[in-house]
Design a protein around this motif. Structure first.
Motif, PDB file in Angstrom:
ATOM      1  N   GLY A 166      73.314  17.846 -23.144  1.00 33.51           N
ATOM      2  CA  GLY A 166      73.790  16.509 -23.434  1.00 33.51           C
ATOM      3  C   GLY A 166      74.950  16.506 -24.404  1.00 33.51           C
ATOM      4  N   TYR A 167      75.508  15.303 -24.592  1.00 33.95           N
ATOM      5  CA  TYR A 167      76.679  15.147 -25.467  1.00 33.95           C
ATOM      6  C   TYR A 167      76.582  13.811 -26.184  1.00 33.95           C
ATOM      7  CZ  TYR A 167      81.526  14.828 -27.020  1.00 33.95           C
ATOM      8  OH  TYR A 167      82.656  14.713 -27.785  1.00 33.95           O
ATOM      9  N   TRP A 168      76.768  13.832 -27.524  1.00 35.23           N
ATOM     10  CA  TRP A 168      76.774  12.603 -28.305  1.00 35.23           C
ATOM     11  C   TRP A 168      78.121  11.905 -28.159  1.00 35.23           C
ATOM     12  CZ3 TRP A 168      72.357  10.785 -29.916  1.00 35.23           C
ATOM     13  CH2 TRP A 168      71.312  11.652 -30.178  1.00 35.23           C
ATOM     14  N   ASP A 174      74.408   7.933 -32.279  1.00 29.11           N
ATOM     15  CA  ASP A 174      73.590   6.800 -31.835  1.00 29.11           C
ATOM     16  C   ASP A 174      73.493   6.716 -30.318  1.00 29.11           C
ATOM     17  OD1 ASP A 174      73.160   6.041 -34.445  1.00 29.11           O
ATOM     18  OD2 ASP A 174      74.801   4.590 -34.489  1.00 29.11           O
ATOM     19  N   TRP A 175      74.498   7.228 -29.604  1.00 22.72           N
ATOM     20  CA  TRP A 175      74.545   7.159 -28.143  1.00 22.72           C
ATOM     21  C   TRP A 175      74.861   8.541 -27.586  1.00 22.72           C
ATOM     22  CZ3 TRP A 175      73.429   2.637 -25.551  1.00 22.72           C
ATOM     23  CH2 TRP A 175      73.406   1.473 -26.326  1.00 22.72           C
ATOM     24  N   ALA A 176      74.203   8.865 -26.474  1.00 22.54           N
ATOM     25  CA  ALA A 176      74.429  10.177 -25.861  1.00 22.54           C
ATOM     26  C   ALA A 176      74.143  10.099 -24.373  1.00 22.54           C
ATOM     27  CB  ALA A 176      73.549  11.240 -26.513  1.00 22.54           C
ATOM     28  N   VAL A 177      74.712  11.024 -23.629  1.00 20.30           N
ATOM     29  CA  VAL A 177      74.392  11.224 -22.217  1.00 20.30           C
ATOM     30  C   VAL A 177      73.783  12.609 -22.082  1.00 20.30           C
ATOM     31  CG1 VAL A 177      76.120   9.665 -21.291  1.00 20.30           C
ATOM     32  CG2 VAL A 177      76.747  12.027 -21.760  1.00 20.30           C
ATOM     33  N   GLU A 178      72.802  12.738 -21.196  1.00 17.09           N
ATOM     34  CA  GLU A 178      72.150  14.030 -20.998  1.00 17.09           C
ATOM     35  C   GLU A 178      71.759  14.195 -19.538  1.00 17.09           C
ATOM     36  OE1 GLU A 178      67.794  14.236 -22.186  1.00 17.09           O
ATOM     37  OE2 GLU A 178      68.541  12.688 -23.563  1.00 17.09           O
ATOM     38  N   ALA A 179      71.638  15.441 -19.119  1.00 16.26           N
ATOM     39  CA  ALA A 179      71.258  15.776 -17.746  1.00 16.26           C
ATOM     40  C   ALA A 179      70.212  16.882 -17.790  1.00 16.26           C
ATOM     41  CB  ALA A 179      72.471  16.219 -16.936  1.00 16.26           C
ATOM     42  N   ILE A 243      69.796  12.117 -14.722  1.00 18.83           N
ATOM     43  CA  ILE A 243      70.917  11.820 -15.620  1.00 18.83           C
ATOM     44  C   ILE A 243      70.520  10.602 -16.442  1.00 18.83           C
ATOM     45  CG2 ILE A 243      73.341  11.209 -15.787  1.00 18.83           C
ATOM     46  CD1 ILE A 243      73.817  12.586 -13.157  1.00 18.83           C
ATOM     47  N   LEU A 244      70.562  10.729 -17.776  1.00 23.33           N
ATOM     48  CA  LEU A 244      70.048   9.692 -18.652  1.00 23.33           C
ATOM     49  C   LEU A 244      71.077   9.291 -19.696  1.00 23.33           C
ATOM     50  CD1 LEU A 244      66.500  11.182 -19.375  1.00 23.33           C
ATOM     51  CD2 LEU A 244      67.121   9.521 -17.614  1.00 23.33           C
ATOM     52  N   LEU A 245      70.950   8.047 -20.151  1.00 22.89           N
ATOM     53  CA  LEU A 245      71.684   7.540 -21.306  1.00 22.89           C
ATOM     54  C   LEU A 245      70.682   7.384 -22.444  1.00 22.89           C
ATOM     55  CD1 LEU A 245      74.310   6.360 -22.540  1.00 22.89           C
ATOM     56  CD2 LEU A 245      73.534   4.119 -21.757  1.00 22.89           C
ATOM     57  N   ARG A 246      71.019   7.931 -23.610  1.00 18.82           N
ATOM     58  CA  ARG A 246      70.132   7.900 -24.761  1.00 18.82           C
ATOM     59  C   ARG A 246      70.702   6.963 -25.827  1.00 18.82           C
ATOM     60  NH1 ARG A 246      66.857  12.018 -27.747  1.00 18.82           N
ATOM     61  NH2 ARG A 246      67.101  13.351 -25.920  1.00 18.82           N
ATOM     62  N   ARG A 256      63.370  10.630 -35.588  1.00 21.62           N
ATOM     63  CA  ARG A 256      64.065   9.588 -34.854  1.00 21.62           C
ATOM     64  C   ARG A 256      63.362   9.341 -33.531  1.00 21.62           C
ATOM     65  NH1 ARG A 256      69.903  10.454 -33.755  1.00 21.62           N
ATOM     66  NH2 ARG A 256      69.606   8.965 -32.059  1.00 21.62           N
ATOM     67  N   VAL A 257      63.512   8.107 -33.026  1.00 28.67           N
ATOM     68  CA  VAL A 257      62.971   7.713 -31.729  1.00 28.67           C
ATOM     69  C   VAL A 257      64.107   7.073 -30.950  1.00 28.67           C
ATOM     70  CG1 VAL A 257      61.259   6.353 -30.503  1.00 28.67           C
ATOM     71  CG2 VAL A 257      60.686   7.331 -32.734  1.00 28.67           C
ATOM     72  N   ASP A 258      64.292   7.512 -29.702  1.00 26.34           N
ATOM     73  CA  ASP A 258      65.389   7.028 -28.871  1.00 26.34           C
ATOM     74  C   ASP A 258      64.851   6.410 -27.588  1.00 26.34           C
ATOM     75  OD1 ASP A 258      67.145   8.064 -30.721  1.00 26.34           O
ATOM     76  OD2 ASP A 258      67.395   9.965 -29.653  1.00 26.34           O
ATOM     77  N   PHE A 259      65.550   5.381 -27.111  1.00 27.70           N
ATOM     78  CA  PHE A 259      65.358   4.879 -25.757  1.00 27.70           C
ATOM     79  C   PHE A 259      66.142   5.764 -24.797  1.00 27.70           C
ATOM     80  CE2 PHE A 259      64.479   0.750 -27.899  1.00 27.70           C
ATOM     81  CZ  PHE A 259      63.232   0.513 -27.338  1.00 27.70           C
ATOM     82  N   VAL A 260      65.564   6.037 -23.627  1.00 24.04           N
ATOM     83  CA  VAL A 260      66.273   6.770 -22.582  1.00 24.04           C
ATOM     84  C   VAL A 260      66.102   6.026 -21.269  1.00 24.04           C
ATOM     85  CG1 VAL A 260      66.104   9.041 -23.681  1.00 24.04           C
ATOM     86  CG2 VAL A 260      64.265   8.264 -22.183  1.00 24.04           C
ATOM     87  N   GLY A 261      67.119   6.068 -20.450  1.00 24.06           N
ATOM     88  CA  GLY A 261      67.066   5.433 -19.143  1.00 24.06           C
ATOM     89  C   GLY A 261      68.146   5.985 -18.243  1.00 24.06           C
TER      90      GLY A 261
END
Length: 361
Positions: A166-168, A174-179, A243-246, A256-261
């Motif tokens: 992933g990448y911040w 605060d925001w990241a994309v991950e695969a 593929i998710l957005l965090r 920390r706690v993150d939403f993912v979708g």
């Protein structure tokens, strides 16, 4: 006398300055101390251009600094307070990391170990230790017929591997994309077994005869009739990609706690292949001795999922190590596909062959 007067003058200057009655002035690299009513100029001191008395540079003990793994104190608490990435200076002082520990990207590799419910299959191979009459040989529920393959298969442990990266997207993380991509192989108890006999014990493939409405069997090995072997091969595997957005939800000093979708794809495939190799041994039968018959039945299924995934990911970090827990829910469409195939090949001793579509089942 002059020497004493000079020392007394310097003492007065120092006392007055310590009481806050003086002021500092700086021009370039020359510093002087001005006291009302006293004019005394101190020698020039050479210091770096970037340093001023209002912004002193911290002095660190090299041994103390080297003893730290990842956590270091910031240049000043004021620097921490000026950053919008932290809720409080106290947490920031504890959680600021060196660049080697706090990166804008990440990559992980995991080993997977899972168990599944297994696959239910009908009776595929039967046997008789003795030599019963031909009409009941290998028939389920008749004589001393035993089932060699029946019930639930592929219930053992499954090993796999997962890759994630992933990448911040922002400086504050605060925001990241991950695969993520992962693969799960076959079960440890997958079948790839072969049974063979020259006639005793009896080998057969049981089935339900829809014509007679009764249990029946096809003989694979029976004395003075046929000799042969039967092989059963089962296989299955599972793979998935997402593929998710965090987005950050909660954060404290080291938690920390993150939403993912995002989007998830999952595919599960399994199959059963039953193969026979028979040779006629009946001197008085309609099939010439030495005639071989190869029969194969192939059953394959595929389940593909496409849909959205939502969830939470919680993390606890210490120095350069991090422990993560995730809970996700997938919602989408499942596409199922079933493939049934087979064939029969008959080869006579003279070399002629006849091939037909379809096996026993």
């Amino acid at each position: 006398m002059q020497r004493r007067a000079l020392m007394a003058g310097l003492a007065v200057v120092i006392v007055v300055y310590s009481l806050g009655l003086g002021r500092q002035t700086a021009v370039g690299n020359d510093f002087s101390l001005v006291v009302p009513g006293v004019s005394t100029e101190l020698p020039s001191v050479l210091v770096p251009d970037s340093a001023t008395l209002e912004d002193p540079q911290p002095v660190r003990d090299p041994e103390w600094t080297a003893s730290l793994d990842c956590e270091v104190f910031p240049e000043s608490v004021a620097d921490v307070d000026s950053q919008a990435c932290y809720d409080s200076s106290s947490c920031a002082v504890q959680s600021i990391r060196q660049p080697s520990c706090r990166r804008d990207w990440w990559f992980t590799t995991d080993y997977l170990l899972m168990w599944t419910n297994g696959n239910s299959v009908p009776p595929l191979v039967s046997s008789n230790p003795s030599l019963p009459p031909r009409p009941i040989a290998g028939v389920i529920g008749q004589g001393d017929t035993q089932l060699l393959v029946d019930g639930t298969l592929d219930r053992g442990a499954r090993s796999g591997v997962a890759f994630s990266g992933g990448y911040w997207l922002d400086e504050c993380h605060d925001w990241a994309v991950e695969a993520t991509w992962w693969y799960l192989g076959g079960a440890s108890d997958e079948l790839n077994d072969t049974w063979s006999s020259q006639g005793v014990p009896v080998l057969a493939r049981p089935f339900f005869n829809v014509g007679s409405g009764q249990e029946d069997s096809q003989l694979v090995a029976y004395q003075d009739l046929v000799a042969g072997a039967v092989q059963v091969d089962t296989h299955s595997h599972l793979r998935s990609a997402e593929i998710l957005l965090r987005a950050k939800w909660l954060e404290s000093c080291q938690r920390r706690v993150d939403f993912v979708g995002g989007y998830r794809y999952l595919r599960f495939r399994e199959g059963v292949v039953v193969s026979e190799a028979l040779a006629s041994t009946d001197p008085d039968g309609p099939i010439a001795i030495g005639t071989t018959i190869d029969v194969q039945d192939i059953f394959r299924t595929s389940n593909s999922f496409h849909g959205a995934v939502l969830g939470l990911e919680a993390g606890l970090d210490h120095d350069c190590f991090e422990f993560d827990v995730a809970a996700k829910l997938g919602m989408g469409n499942m596409r199922r596909r079933v493939s049934i195939d087979g064939g029969t090949l008959v080869t006579v001793p003279t070399g002629g062959q006849a091939q037909s579509v379809g096996g026993l089942l």
